[in-house]
Scaffold this motif. Structure first.
Motif, PDB file in Angstrom:
ATOM      1  N   SER A 172     -12.644  -6.399   5.716  1.00 37.87           N
ATOM      2  CA  SER A 172     -13.207  -6.205   4.091  1.00 37.87           C
ATOM      3  C   SER A 172     -12.729  -7.215   3.198  1.00 37.87           C
ATOM      4  CB  SER A 172     -12.165  -4.783   4.132  1.00 37.87           C
ATOM      5  OG  SER A 172     -10.868  -4.815   3.677  1.00 37.87           O
ATOM      6  N   ALA A 173     -13.277  -6.201   1.840  1.00 41.30           N
ATOM      7  CA  ALA A 173     -13.496  -6.497   0.713  1.00 41.30           C
ATOM      8  C   ALA A 173     -12.021  -6.396   0.106  1.00 41.30           C
ATOM      9  CB  ALA A 173     -14.131  -6.073  -0.772  1.00 41.30           C
ATOM     10  N   SER A 174     -11.250  -5.090   1.020  1.00 39.76           N
ATOM     11  CA  SER A 174     -10.112  -5.041  -0.210  1.00 39.76           C
ATOM     12  C   SER A 174      -9.034  -5.919   0.447  1.00 39.76           C
ATOM     13  CB  SER A 174      -9.540  -3.382  -0.168  1.00 39.76           C
ATOM     14  OG  SER A 174      -9.312  -2.941   1.482  1.00 39.76           O
ATOM     15  N   GLU A 175      -9.197  -6.403   2.091  1.00 39.75           N
ATOM     16  CA  GLU A 175      -8.227  -6.863   2.507  1.00 39.75           C
ATOM     17  C   GLU A 175      -8.376  -8.371   1.895  1.00 39.75           C
ATOM     18  OE1 GLU A 175      -8.204  -6.568   6.831  1.00 39.75           O
ATOM     19  OE2 GLU A 175     -10.008  -6.230   6.474  1.00 39.75           O
ATOM     20  N   SER A 176      -9.228  -8.951   1.770  1.00 37.33           N
ATOM     21  CA  SER A 176      -9.911 -10.417   0.512  1.00 37.33           C
ATOM     22  C   SER A 176      -9.104 -10.036  -0.547  1.00 37.33           C
ATOM     23  CB  SER A 176     -10.842 -10.565   0.850  1.00 37.33           C
ATOM     24  OG  SER A 176     -11.821 -11.507   1.587  1.00 37.33           O
ATOM     25  N   LEU A 177      -9.161  -8.968  -1.189  1.00 38.25           N
ATOM     26  CA  LEU A 177      -8.890  -9.331  -2.613  1.00 38.25           C
ATOM     27  C   LEU A 177      -7.479  -9.075  -2.403  1.00 38.25           C
ATOM     28  CD1 LEU A 177     -10.614  -6.249  -4.496  1.00 38.25           C
ATOM     29  CD2 LEU A 177     -10.472  -8.595  -5.189  1.00 38.25           C
ATOM     30  N   THR A 178      -6.378  -8.305  -2.148  1.00 35.46           N
ATOM     31  CA  THR A 178      -4.892  -8.835  -0.996  1.00 35.46           C
ATOM     32  C   THR A 178      -4.910  -9.745  -1.341  1.00 35.46           C
ATOM     33  OG1 THR A 178      -5.429  -6.855  -0.184  1.00 35.46           O
ATOM     34  CG2 THR A 178      -2.878  -7.809  -0.203  1.00 35.46           C
ATOM     35  N   ASP A 179      -5.516 -10.908  -0.031  1.00 34.22           N
ATOM     36  CA  ASP A 179      -5.044 -12.055  -0.108  1.00 34.22           C
ATOM     37  C   ASP A 179      -5.207 -13.105  -1.218  1.00 34.22           C
ATOM     38  OD1 ASP A 179      -4.369 -11.876   2.313  1.00 34.22           O
ATOM     39  OD2 ASP A 179      -6.641 -12.374   3.619  1.00 34.22           O
ATOM     40  N   TRP A 180      -6.634 -12.284  -2.021  1.00 33.73           N
ATOM     41  CA  TRP A 180      -6.958 -13.118  -3.097  1.00 33.73           C
ATOM     42  C   TRP A 180      -5.516 -13.118  -3.981  1.00 33.73           C
ATOM     43  CZ3 TRP A 180      -9.979 -17.153  -5.759  1.00 33.73           C
ATOM     44  CH2 TRP A 180     -10.072 -16.121  -7.244  1.00 33.73           C
ATOM     45  N   LYS A 181      -5.246 -12.084  -4.097  1.00 29.28           N
ATOM     46  CA  LYS A 181      -4.430 -11.849  -5.430  1.00 29.28           C
ATOM     47  C   LYS A 181      -2.576 -12.981  -4.566  1.00 29.28           C
ATOM     48  CE  LYS A 181      -5.088  -7.832  -7.175  1.00 29.28           C
ATOM     49  NZ  LYS A 181      -6.090  -7.120  -6.631  1.00 29.28           N
ATOM     50  N   SER A 182      -2.857 -13.379  -3.302  1.00 26.80           N
ATOM     51  CA  SER A 182      -1.736 -14.382  -3.201  1.00 26.80           C
ATOM     52  C   SER A 182      -1.309 -14.900  -3.292  1.00 26.80           C
ATOM     53  CB  SER A 182      -1.082 -13.635  -1.637  1.00 26.80           C
ATOM     54  OG  SER A 182      -1.254 -12.259  -1.317  1.00 26.80           O
ATOM     55  N   MET A 183      -3.038 -16.174  -3.167  1.00 28.00           N
ATOM     56  CA  MET A 183      -3.659 -16.775  -3.794  1.00 28.00           C
ATOM     57  C   MET A 183      -2.812 -17.094  -5.213  1.00 28.00           C
ATOM     58  SD  MET A 183      -7.461 -17.270  -1.984  1.00 28.00           S
ATOM     59  CE  MET A 183      -7.228 -18.954  -2.480  1.00 28.00           C
ATOM     60  N   ASN A 184      -3.333 -16.486  -6.110  1.00 29.55           N
ATOM     61  CA  ASN A 184      -3.397 -16.321  -7.982  1.00 29.55           C
ATOM     62  C   ASN A 184      -2.075 -16.036  -8.227  1.00 29.55           C
ATOM     63  OD1 ASN A 184      -6.157 -17.138  -9.076  1.00 29.55           O
ATOM     64  ND2 ASN A 184      -6.613 -15.082  -7.392  1.00 29.55           N
ATOM     65  N   ASP A 185      -0.558 -15.731  -7.523  1.00 24.82           N
ATOM     66  CA  ASP A 185       0.148 -15.599  -7.290  1.00 24.82           C
ATOM     67  C   ASP A 185       1.098 -16.416  -6.687  1.00 24.82           C
ATOM     68  OD1 ASP A 185       0.213 -13.311  -7.956  1.00 24.82           O
ATOM     69  OD2 ASP A 185       1.283 -11.995  -6.238  1.00 24.82           O
ATOM     70  N   GLY A 186       0.662 -17.731  -6.281  1.00 22.72           N
ATOM     71  CA  GLY A 186       1.546 -18.717  -5.625  1.00 22.72           C
ATOM     72  C   GLY A 186       2.019 -18.367  -4.188  1.00 22.72           C
ATOM     73  N   GLN A 187       1.022 -17.687  -3.624  1.00 21.90           N
ATOM     74  CA  GLN A 187       2.852 -16.993  -2.931  1.00 21.90           C
ATOM     75  C   GLN A 187       2.165 -17.938  -1.461  1.00 21.90           C
ATOM     76  OE1 GLN A 187       2.782 -12.717  -2.250  1.00 21.90           O
ATOM     77  NE2 GLN A 187       2.566 -12.428  -4.162  1.00 21.90           N
ATOM     78  N   MET A 188       0.546 -18.553  -1.659  1.00 17.59           N
ATOM     79  CA  MET A 188      -0.015 -18.999  -0.614  1.00 17.59           C
ATOM     80  C   MET A 188       0.382 -20.340  -1.010  1.00 17.59           C
ATOM     81  SD  MET A 188      -3.157 -17.307   0.327  1.00 17.59           S
ATOM     82  CE  MET A 188      -3.362 -16.182   1.732  1.00 17.59           C
ATOM     83  N   ALA A 189       0.379 -21.608   0.486  1.00 14.65           N
ATOM     84  CA  ALA A 189       1.011 -22.931  -0.462  1.00 14.65           C
ATOM     85  C   ALA A 189      -0.812 -23.554  -0.528  1.00 14.65           C
ATOM     86  CB  ALA A 189       1.408 -23.293   0.997  1.00 14.65           C
TER      87      ALA A 189
END
Ligand SMILES: [Zn+2]
Length: 583
Positions: free
Chosen positions: A242-259
């Protein structure tokens, strides 16, 4: 044989023209008259050559010889305008080639066809990666875009595509270099200058909007996993998030939580599209390497296709001119535009142009060869950078004439550097003074019984530059050591001499027989000089002497019997330093 009844062409040129087919002479004449007409009797060889070559592609291999013909036709047309008025040029053109009179206003730019679509407000862009200064290859983009902007009174956006911090990271100094080089080539500064790295909030906002609307999603598959899905026209599991699931991942990408490599944002297209490159193409990725200008503020950076598409929209670009190898970019970006309901700019393509001598160079390759010390810097004479070409004495005009003459052909072309050199030679030949240069010099005593001690070689052999160089002849001269053994020679513009045991004795001032003519310099006006000649794996230095007559740093001279060279430095002590331009 073509009748030249209209022109006062000298006999030497006449005999050269006689060697050409009449259709080539007539084509050259047509464009010479047309150019003289458009520029009020001040036609230019380079422009005419460009038009002629765009009509007659087959003449490219003999461009050097051709430029002589064009030069004489341009002279004749300009002379006609001067002596009999511009109306006379017009009537002559009407008689010779009436269709050439009816060129539309826009066709004034030689060799460039008209832009398609709405041209009432043209905005173009030139978008280099600032990972080094501009090369001859880049110069095509500057020339063609700025020329179209001139034709349509439009604008060029100079955009630095600098969002890759890992593979081809920007070089901090290159931004300024490129702006300056753009100005040199285009004759004016770019109308708008932007750095993509300074506009990151815009790209991130559009990415988020795309995710919210369901036109894009965050994909956490590895590159290899996704490749398999893509090849099998199958959707990866992330596509149905869903868009909201993708948005959560998007935020993790931008926060630097994802490598790096853990996730990308994909544009949702259609996994069954026939062209695999277009299936859910990647738009943004994680990069943790700091940016040399923007620092480490952002963890997610757009890929070129996304960044470029959004920025073209932001800048209101109406026409994109790009290599035909980027046709897939157009297709990908059009799919993105469709999601946003935007209309994609008109796109034009050109084929690849390979200059033989410079085929193996890339900006990143040059950067590492400079860092390793293999090349001395971006201005190394062997490199295809504009910096090196300018240093040697190529003019911006010659590079413009060259690219405009080539136009927007989609054909892949491979040409020798000689083609560009011919354009430059046609521009500088009449303004470059001659100087005597003697390589591998040797001093001889000079014995004069009855001969003048003053010599006056012309500044230019055709009198294009009036006056002469004033030489005082003393008791010794310098000649090339390999010519000492000839025995009887004629010192150019001076006297017949006989050489024996280190002494040259004047026999006659008049030319008395067919003995070979050699170059020489009276010792008292000679100074040591070195000529640097770029060759593929080294810069060869030729030591010699040059006549020390009114030398000016920065000037281009034709060193007699050698070729054109630019004087780069004239130190109080030591050798004058010349850089090889071309023959
Ligand atoms: Zn996935």
């Amino acid at each position: 044989m073509v009748k030249c009844h209209l022109y006062s062409v000298n006999l030497k040129i006449m005999s050269e023209i006689a060697d050409w087919d009449s259709d080539i002479v007539l084509a050259a004449r047509k464009y010479a008259l047309q150019n003289a007409l458009e520029y009020s009797g001040k036609g230019q060889t380079g422009s005419v050559l460009g038009r002629l070559l765009s009509e007659r592609d087959d003449l490219r291999p003999i461009v050097r010889k051709l430029s002589k013909l064009v030069e004489s036709e341009v002279d004749s047309a300009n002379t006609l305008a001067k002596n009999e008025g511009i109306e006379r040029v017009k009537s002559e053109l009407e008689r010779l080639a009436p269709e050439a009179l009816e060129r539309e206003k826009h066709r004034k730019a030689e060799g460039l066809r008209e832009l398609p679509g709405d041209t009432s407000r043209v905005i173009l862009r030139f978008a280099p990666n600032p990972n080094g200064p501009l090369t001859l290859g880049h110069s095509r983009g500057v020339v063609i875009n700025s020329e179209y902007a001139r034709m349509y009174e439009g604008k060029v956006v100079l955009r630095f595509d600098d969002t890759d911090t890992k593979v081809k990271p920007p070089l901090s100094d290159a931004y300024e270099w490129i702006e300056e080089e753009y100005e040199w080539l285009a004759g004016k500064t770019a109308d708008v200058v932007i750095k993509a790295s300074a506009r990151m909030p815009i790209y991130l906002e559009y990415a988020e909007r795309m995710i919210v609307k369901g036109h894009g999603y965050v994909c956490c598959c590895s590159a290899e996993e996704f490749r398999v899905y893509r090849e099998n026209t199958a959707s990866c599991p992330c596509r149905s998030k869903s868009a909201s699931e993708s948005l959560t991942d998007w935020k993790s990408m931008n926060d630097g939580q994802m490598a790096e490599g853990e996730a990308v944002v994909r544009v949702k297209t259609d996994m069954s599209l026939p062209n695999p490159a277009l299936r859910d193409w990647p738009a943004l990725r994680i990069q943790h390497t700091p940016h040399p200008v923007a620092g480490d503020l952002y963890k997610v950076w757009p890929l070129l296709d996304f960044q470029s598409a959004i920025e073209d929209r932001e800048q209101g670009v109406t026409h994109i001119i790009r290599g035909k190898d980027l046709m897939d970019s157009t297709r990908k970006q059009t799919l993105l535009y469709d999601h946003f309901g935007w209309e994609y700019p008109e796109s034009l393509y050109w084929g690849r142009v390979k200059v033989h001598e410079f085929g193996g160079f890339s900006t990143s390759g040059m950067r590492s060869s400079i860092e390793s010390g293999e090349h001395e810097g971006w201005g190394d004479l062997r490199l295809p950078t504009l910096r090196a070409l300018r240093r040697r004495g190529f003019s911006a005009r010659s590079i413009r004439d060259f690219w405009i003459g080539l136009g927007l052909t989609q054909k892949d072309i491979s040409i020798p550097m000689q083609t560009v050199e011919a354009f430059n030679a046609s521009l500088i030949d009449s303004s470059a003074e001659r100087r005597s240069f003697v390589a591998n010099p040797m001093v001889l005593e000079l014995e004069i019984q009855e001969a003048s001690r003053k010599v006056c070689p012309p500044r230019h052999p055709d009198g294009a530059i009036p006056g002469c160089r004033k030489w005082e002849v003393g008791n010794s001269i310098i000649i090339q050591s390999s010519e000492v053994g000839i025995g009887k020679v004629r010192l150019k513009e001076y006297a017949d001499v006989i050489i024996s045991e280190g002494v040259a004795t004047v026999e006659s001032e008049e030319r008395s027989d067919q003995r070979p003519i050699i170059h020489w310099i009276p010792t008292q006006i000679a100074r040591t000089a070195e000529l640097s000649i770029p060759e593929s794996d080294e810069v060869r230095i030729v030591d010699g002497c040059v006549e020390n007559f009114e030398l000016e740093v920065g000037e281009i001279y034709q060193l007699e019997r050698v070729g054109f060279a630019r004087l780069e430095s004239l130190p109080e002590k030591g050798s004058a330093k010349f850089l090889w331009l071309h023959g």
